[in-house]
Motif scaffolding. Sequence first.
Motif, short mmCIF file in Angstrom:
data_model
loop_
_atom_site.label_atom_id
_atom_site.label_comp_id
_atom_site.label_asym_id
_atom_site.label_seq_id
_atom_site.Cartn_x
_atom_site.Cartn_y
_atom_site.Cartn_z
N SER A 118 0.85 -1.18 0.00
CA SER A 118 0.00 0.00 0.00
C SER A 118 0.90 1.23 0.00
CB SER A 118 -0.85 -0.01 1.27
OG SER A 118 0.02 0.10 2.36
N ASN A 119 0.26 2.38 0.17
CA ASN A 119 1.08 3.58 0.29
C ASN A 119 1.51 3.78 1.75
OD1 ASN A 119 -1.36 4.21 1.32
ND2 ASN A 119 -1.53 6.22 0.36
N ALA A 120 1.62 2.67 2.46
CA ALA A 120 1.92 2.73 3.90
C ALA A 120 3.27 3.37 4.20
CB ALA A 120 1.88 1.33 4.49
N SER A 121 4.17 3.35 3.22
CA SER A 121 5.49 3.91 3.50
C SER A 121 5.40 5.40 3.83
CB SER A 121 6.41 3.70 2.31
OG SER A 121 5.81 4.25 1.18
N THR A 122 4.33 6.03 3.41
CA THR A 122 4.21 7.45 3.71
C THR A 122 3.26 7.71 4.88
OG1 THR A 122 2.48 7.60 2.07
CG2 THR A 122 4.72 8.21 1.37
N THR A 123 2.60 6.67 5.35
CA THR A 123 1.68 6.87 6.47
C THR A 123 2.12 6.00 7.64
OG1 THR A 123 0.27 5.13 5.64
CG2 THR A 123 -0.30 7.38 5.01
N ASN A 124 1.66 6.36 8.84
CA ASN A 124 2.05 5.61 10.02
C ASN A 124 1.32 4.28 10.14
OD1 ASN A 124 3.88 7.47 10.93
ND2 ASN A 124 2.32 8.70 11.92
N VAL A 125 0.07 4.28 9.74
CA VAL A 125 -0.77 3.10 9.90
C VAL A 125 -1.28 2.69 8.53
CG1 VAL A 125 -2.89 2.25 10.98
CG2 VAL A 125 -1.46 3.87 12.21
N GLN A 126 -1.39 1.37 8.32
CA GLN A 126 -1.92 0.88 7.04
C GLN A 126 -3.33 1.43 6.84
OE1 GLN A 126 -0.29 -1.37 5.03
NE2 GLN A 126 1.29 -2.20 6.35
N PRO A 127 -3.69 1.81 5.60
CA PRO A 127 -5.01 2.43 5.38
C PRO A 127 -6.17 1.57 5.87
CG PRO A 127 -3.65 2.65 3.44
CD PRO A 127 -2.87 1.80 4.38
N VAL A 128 -6.05 0.26 5.67
CA VAL A 128 -7.16 -0.60 6.08
C VAL A 128 -7.30 -0.60 7.61
CG1 VAL A 128 -5.74 -2.71 6.10
CG2 VAL A 128 -8.18 -2.89 5.75
N GLU A 129 -6.17 -0.53 8.28
CA GLU A 129 -6.22 -0.48 9.75
C GLU A 129 -6.72 0.88 10.23
OE1 GLU A 129 -2.22 -1.69 10.70
OE2 GLU A 129 -2.90 -3.72 11.13
N GLN A 130 -6.34 1.93 9.51
CA GLN A 130 -6.81 3.28 9.85
C GLN A 130 -8.34 3.34 9.73
OE1 GLN A 130 -4.87 6.03 10.93
NE2 GLN A 130 -6.93 6.76 11.41
N ARG A 131 -8.87 2.71 8.68
CA ARG A 131 -10.33 2.69 8.51
C ARG A 131 -10.99 1.95 9.66
NH1 ARG A 131 -9.36 2.32 3.12
NH2 ARG A 131 -9.37 0.05 3.07
N ARG A 132 -10.39 0.82 10.02
CA ARG A 132 -10.95 0.03 11.13
C ARG A 132 -10.92 0.84 12.42
NH1 ARG A 132 -8.11 -4.45 10.35
NH2 ARG A 132 -6.60 -4.16 12.01
N LEU A 133 -9.83 1.55 12.60
CA LEU A 133 -9.68 2.38 13.81
C LEU A 133 -10.75 3.48 13.82
CD1 LEU A 133 -8.17 3.49 16.27
CD2 LEU A 133 -6.59 4.60 14.72
N ASP A 134 -10.90 4.16 12.67
CA ASP A 134 -11.91 5.23 12.60
C ASP A 134 -13.31 4.69 12.88
OD1 ASP A 134 -9.89 6.95 11.97
OD2 ASP A 134 -10.21 6.87 9.81
N ASP A 135 -13.60 3.51 12.32
CA ASP A 135 -14.92 2.91 12.54
C ASP A 135 -15.15 2.60 14.02
OD1 ASP A 135 -15.38 3.05 9.88
OD2 ASP A 135 -14.97 0.92 9.46
N LEU A 136 -14.10 2.07 14.66
CA LEU A 136 -14.25 1.72 16.08
C LEU A 136 -14.43 2.97 16.94
CD1 LEU A 136 -11.64 -1.17 16.36
CD2 LEU A 136 -14.05 -1.33 16.97
N ILE A 137 -13.68 4.00 16.61
CA ILE A 137 -13.79 5.25 17.39
C ILE A 137 -15.20 5.82 17.25
CG2 ILE A 137 -13.02 7.67 17.42
CD1 ILE A 137 -10.18 6.63 16.97
N GLU A 138 -15.73 5.71 16.05
CA GLU A 138 -17.09 6.20 15.83
C GLU A 138 -18.12 5.30 16.54
OE1 GLU A 138 -17.94 6.86 11.72
OE2 GLU A 138 -20.05 7.30 12.15
N LEU A 139 -17.91 4.00 16.41
CA LEU A 139 -18.85 3.04 17.02
C LEU A 139 -18.93 3.24 18.53
CD1 LEU A 139 -20.61 0.44 16.64
CD2 LEU A 139 -18.54 -0.85 17.17
N PHE A 140 -17.79 3.45 19.16
CA PHE A 140 -17.79 3.60 20.62
C PHE A 140 -17.90 5.07 21.05
CE2 PHE A 140 -16.10 -0.68 20.19
CZ PHE A 140 -16.81 -1.33 21.17
N ASP A 141 -18.24 5.92 20.09
CA ASP A 141 -18.53 7.32 20.38
C ASP A 141 -17.38 7.99 21.14
OD1 ASP A 141 -20.03 9.56 20.29
OD2 ASP A 141 -21.25 9.07 22.06
N MET A 142 -16.16 7.85 20.60
CA MET A 142 -14.98 8.32 21.33
C MET A 142 -14.40 9.61 20.77
SD MET A 142 -13.03 4.67 21.78
CE MET A 142 -11.58 5.42 22.46
#
Lengths: 254, 263
Positions: B123-147
């Motif tokens: 992926s373009n992970a070399s320029t980002t800290n977290v893999q995009p798919v993991e970033q999406r999962r993280l964003d979803d979880l933060i939204e799901l748990f209203d954080m």
Amino acid sequence: MYVSGGNDEHIIGRRIGGALRDDCRKTQSNAGIMSVFDILITYQSAFANGLLTTFQLALMIWLIGLTGGSLLGSIGARWKIFVGIPSRVISFTLSGVPILVFLFWLHYPLQQLLGVVIDPFITAALTLSIINVFAVADVIRGVLLDFPSQYIIAGKVCGMTSSQILVHIQLPIVLRQTVPVLLMIQVNMLQATLFASLISVNEIFRVAQQINSHIYKPVEVYTALGLLFLAICLPLNGLALWLKAKFTRDFSER
Amino acid sequence: MLQGIQLVKSARGQKIIDNVDVQLEPGQISVIIGPSGSGKTTLIKLLALLEKPDSGKIVIDDHQYQFPAERNELPPWPEITVVFQQLFLWPHLTLLQNIKLPLMLRSKWHRSVERRASVAPTSNASTTNVQPVEQRRLDDLIELFDMQSFVQRYPNEASLGQRQRAALVRALVLQPRYLLLDEITSSLDVEQISIILSYLKRLSKKGIGVLIVTHLLNFAREAADRVIFMDAGRIIESGGREVLDSPSQERVKKFLSVIESAS
């Protein structure tokens, strides 16, 4: 190399005294109305030489103390029985001996017993470094031993390696807790370099004494010395407080 | 399958885990209940290989650990991960940094493996800290748990409930194969518990095995495929969720009636 117990005037003449006599000749006429700032300006080269010696001494003490102390503290936290406890006992004993007594003992009786003559600068540097090593080791060992193991466990179950836990979890937390304290200890060690004057090291305090013996203005001379130390120590103390305020956050949870 | 076989653990001359056999199937939610000091947390630590049993065997899919151990084999963290009651959030990092740090390090490790193998980055992970798919999962979880409103806070600035959600998300975002949860609902409100419940069910449908220690009987009833009752370091009774409604052991009946009356 200076000779222990040798002719003080000879030593002064070689290093500080020369600058002092030059400064003195320039201002002998108006010595009666000299203010603190006049003294600082008039004897600037003598003060500069004294400060240089003080800084050389302090740098040696800081370098040996911080490196040796961090090493001793880390090893002491890991091998408590063989290193930690003996180091704690030595540190406890040292804390009960006044710095001056320790310095004098290493300078006169010990060298006489061993039949050696060591440069007073080296003796002072070693004496204060030993004190600094054990003070730093105490802090490092205490913080490492008190480090909450749950933070390491949390790192493990998140799949972090030991080195990742060390770099990203342990070191940042330990540094935040120790840097301000270590900085304060180093300021104290800088102030303790004044004791070196008593074994003929021509650091700043000895220079002040020599200037005073020439013009006999103790209030002005020692106020000037105080101002010099304030100018050096206050920023360091301020840095320690700033680091403490910035990094040593209250970790206690609600 | 995560399996503990004839596990024994002693402390100060007393057995705190006494010959326990336990297993957790992928996609199964098991709930452990029992009084305080019955060995529930110790059992979780043993299964996660955070503590070594005195004797017994732990099997985590293809990995087998026989105790006393002859050699130290690396545990498969975070394929098996734990959320503890005390949460263990790192105090020098914000809640978001707490969640992202293991992900970032894992991404970094993956990138270094790819580089060593001379494989083009996935992926373009070399320029980002977290893999995009993991970033999406993280964003979803933060939204799901209203954080969103508190994720930038430090742990000591957040409430216990907020910290519990952060600790849970830190584990969930790593997508473990087995998730062990020790009393993680103790400070959450009913709405958050219901969100966790439905999320755990989603995880189990994806084949993730979940082992939960809880005192909340309703939560256990809703979540559990299997119920394990522990007392004094032993498993007294285990079975389907019917154990909660019609236990066969007197000790279990007594414990459940006390909890029912207290709630």
